[in-house]
Write an enzyme that holds these catalytic residues in place. Structure first.
Site, PDB file in Angstrom:
ATOM      1  N   ASP A  13      53.180  81.436  59.415  1.00 63.84           N
ATOM      2  CA  ASP A  13      52.157  81.172  58.381  1.00 63.84           C
ATOM      3  C   ASP A  13      51.988  79.693  58.077  1.00 63.84           C
ATOM      4  OD1 ASP A  13      52.049  83.997  58.110  1.00 63.84           O
ATOM      5  OD2 ASP A  13      53.773  83.895  56.790  1.00 63.84           O
ATOM      6  N   LYS A  16      48.564  77.376  61.493  1.00 65.08           N
ATOM      7  CA  LYS A  16      48.373  76.875  62.861  1.00 65.08           C
ATOM      8  C   LYS A  16      46.932  77.080  63.336  1.00 65.08           C
ATOM      9  CE  LYS A  16      51.687  79.691  64.144  1.00 65.08           C
ATOM     10  NZ  LYS A  16      52.305  80.104  62.882  1.00 65.08           N
ATOM     11  N   GLY A  40      48.744  86.520  61.825  1.00 59.55           N
ATOM     12  CA  GLY A  40      47.453  86.530  61.125  1.00 59.55           C
ATOM     13  C   GLY A  40      47.000  85.118  60.853  1.00 59.55           C
ATOM     14  N   HIS A  41      45.817  84.777  61.311  1.00 57.49           N
ATOM     15  CA  HIS A  41      45.284  83.438  61.028  1.00 57.49           C
ATOM     16  C   HIS A  41      44.030  83.606  60.202  1.00 57.49           C
ATOM     17  CE1 HIS A  41      47.793  81.858  64.069  1.00 57.49           C
ATOM     18  NE2 HIS A  41      47.016  82.062  65.097  1.00 57.49           N
ATOM     19  N   GLN A 235      53.625  83.152  64.881  1.00 59.30           N
ATOM     20  CA  GLN A 235      54.840  83.098  64.060  1.00 59.30           C
ATOM     21  C   GLN A 235      55.410  81.663  64.073  1.00 59.30           C
ATOM     22  OE1 GLN A 235      54.994  86.007  66.516  1.00 59.30           O
ATOM     23  NE2 GLN A 235      53.703  86.930  64.989  1.00 59.30           N
TER      24      GLN A 235
END
Ligand code: IMP
Length: 435
Positions: A13, A16, A40-41, A235
């Protein structure tokens, strides 16, 4: 710069996706090479929010080819849902997306196992994202019960599903008997019907067909042609299965060590690795986090940083920047420069703290311990820096940052022994300061 990688240096998180999105302009190919829909982005483009989980953040630039490589574990339902929702938002997806025929497929039995072992087994739960990631990697390594994307198209696919379900049913039955009357196993009530699963996955396979490719050879050709490739780690390095805070980790090599194995591209092709770290620490799920602030400081960071999981919506554990942990992962991932994210979240604190060493059993330790029990005992030794009160979200030049914010960035760079290249002060592309 032919091969560049973006690697998270904390427990995931680190925002990135934003940096990948910014750097894609200079690249021809963007590659996701490990993890799955546990990542999740959120990418903000011209004020519009896009949520990505499996599809590389390069998808917003029409000239960029996006690759989901063989090291990824793929939920067909998740990737199709993502494709469809991006298409609805007007994003082009056709010959710019490649999904590896070597990627392993996540099935309902992986979800069941993830739920079972998240809850039993003794000790603090790992707190996985429940996306079936670990169990799918287990089957990959075990080989006998694995299914790769390419297998979905083979004539014996149905027989394979029937065989695997036969074995899984026996395993689950054994577990139910073993645990009978002592503990309830969440997830075991889920029916595994071979015909239904075969039909469902055959349908997914047809929808995915236009994207499926031998991405390993595609990337090796791109290497030979000296193409500019960006590798997008999912990650963070501290969740790496081999080098992270085991067992409170994910099931892939999420540090820089996984780039080559997950993508098939030889290590020497990588010319630059950018380490991404938040200006503070967050962690979701179980496991020690020495600088966690279970108090008003942590709450303030969570509220200002909107620190809730993109995938699971869980509140993230928040705390001060841990230079011991980040220095370890920066070395492990071999970074060349640093990006410091979410600096704006720290505005308004009278003072800030950076953990520069741990005290373990009365001894000052400057390295990140390899044993989880030592890390549990680690008491942070802090250095205190003055904070700043101004909001900084509209600042676009490093010189215009408050003096104390510049001092904070400078101190992090000194502690890492690496230059800071990017400072992010908000989610939009424009809220980025290049040094
Ligand atoms: P899994 O990857 O779902 O097996 O979860 C294992 C651990 O990694 C749990 O602590 C999760 O919260 C954590 N994790 C997995 N993916 C992410 C991510 O993208 N960001 C932050 N933590 C993650």
């Amino acid at each position: 710069m032919p091969g560049t990688a973006i690697i998270g240096l904390q427990w995931g998180d680190e925002a990135k996706g934003k940096i990948v999105d910014l750097l894609t302009e200079q690249h021809e190919i963007v590659v996701r090479y490990q993890g799955g829909a546990n990542a999740g982005h959120t990418v903000v483009v011209n004020g519009e929010k896009f949520k990505l989980s499996l599809i590389p953040s390069g998808i917003f630039r029409p000239h960029v080819q996006c690759v989901i490589a063989g090291g990824v574990v793929l939920s067909p339902a998740a990737v199709l849902q993502e494709i469809n929702s991006l298409l609805k938002q007007g994003i082009k997806i056709d010959s710019n997306l490649f999904i590896s025929n070597r990627a392993h497929v996540i099935f309902p039995w992986h979800h069941i196992t993830d739920r079972m072992f998240n809850n039993i087994g003794g000790g603090e739960p790992i707190g996985t994202t429940l996306r079936g990631i670990g169990p799918c990697y287990e089957d990959k390594v075990g080989r006998a019960l694995a299914v790769r994307v390419g297998d979905l198209y083979k004539p014996d696919f149905k027989k394979r599903i029937e065989h695997i379900i036969g074995v899984k049913d026996q395993l689950f039955l054994g577990l139910t008997n073993h645990c009978d009357n002592t503990m309830r196993i969440p997830g075991l009530d889920m029916e595994l019907d071979a015909e239904t699963i075969y039909k469902e996955y055959s349908n997914y396979a047809e929808q995915l067909r236009p994207y499926v490719a031998d991405t390993t050879n595609y990337l090796l050709d791109a290497v030979d042609a000296d193409k500019h490739i960006l590798f997008e780690g999912a990650q963070g390095s501290l969740l790496d299965i081999d080098h992270g805070t085991f067992p409170y980790v994910t099931s892939s090599n999420s540090s820089g060590t996984g780039i080559s194995s997950g993508s098939g591209v030889p290590p020497h092709f990588l010319k630059k690795i950018i380490g991404i770290a938040k200006a503070y620490t967050t962690r979701v799920g179980g496991g020690p986090c020495p600088t966690e602030q279970n108090n008003d400081i942590g709450k303030r960071i969570r509220d200002r940083g909107n620190e809730y999981g993109t995938v699971t919506k869980r509140p993230r554990r928040c705390g001060w920047f841990d230079a011991v942990a980040v220095r370890y992962s920066a070395r492990l991932s071999g970074i060349d420069t640093l990006s410091i994210m979410l600096l704006d979240v720290l505005s308004g604190f009278d003072f800030l703290q950076i953990c520069i060493a741990y005290e373990i059993d009365g001894q000052r330790i400057e390295y990140f311990p390899g044993d989880i029990d030592d890390l549990r005992k680690a008491v942070p030794i802090y250095e205190t820096l003055p904070g700043w009160q101004e909001e900084i979200t509209a600042i676009t030049k490093y010189e215009d940052l408050p003096v104390n914010a510049k001092q904070y960035i400078k101190r992090i760079a000194e502690l890492m022994g690496k230059p800071v290249e990017i400072v992010s002060v908000g989610p939009d592309r424009l809220q980025t300061i290049f040094l």
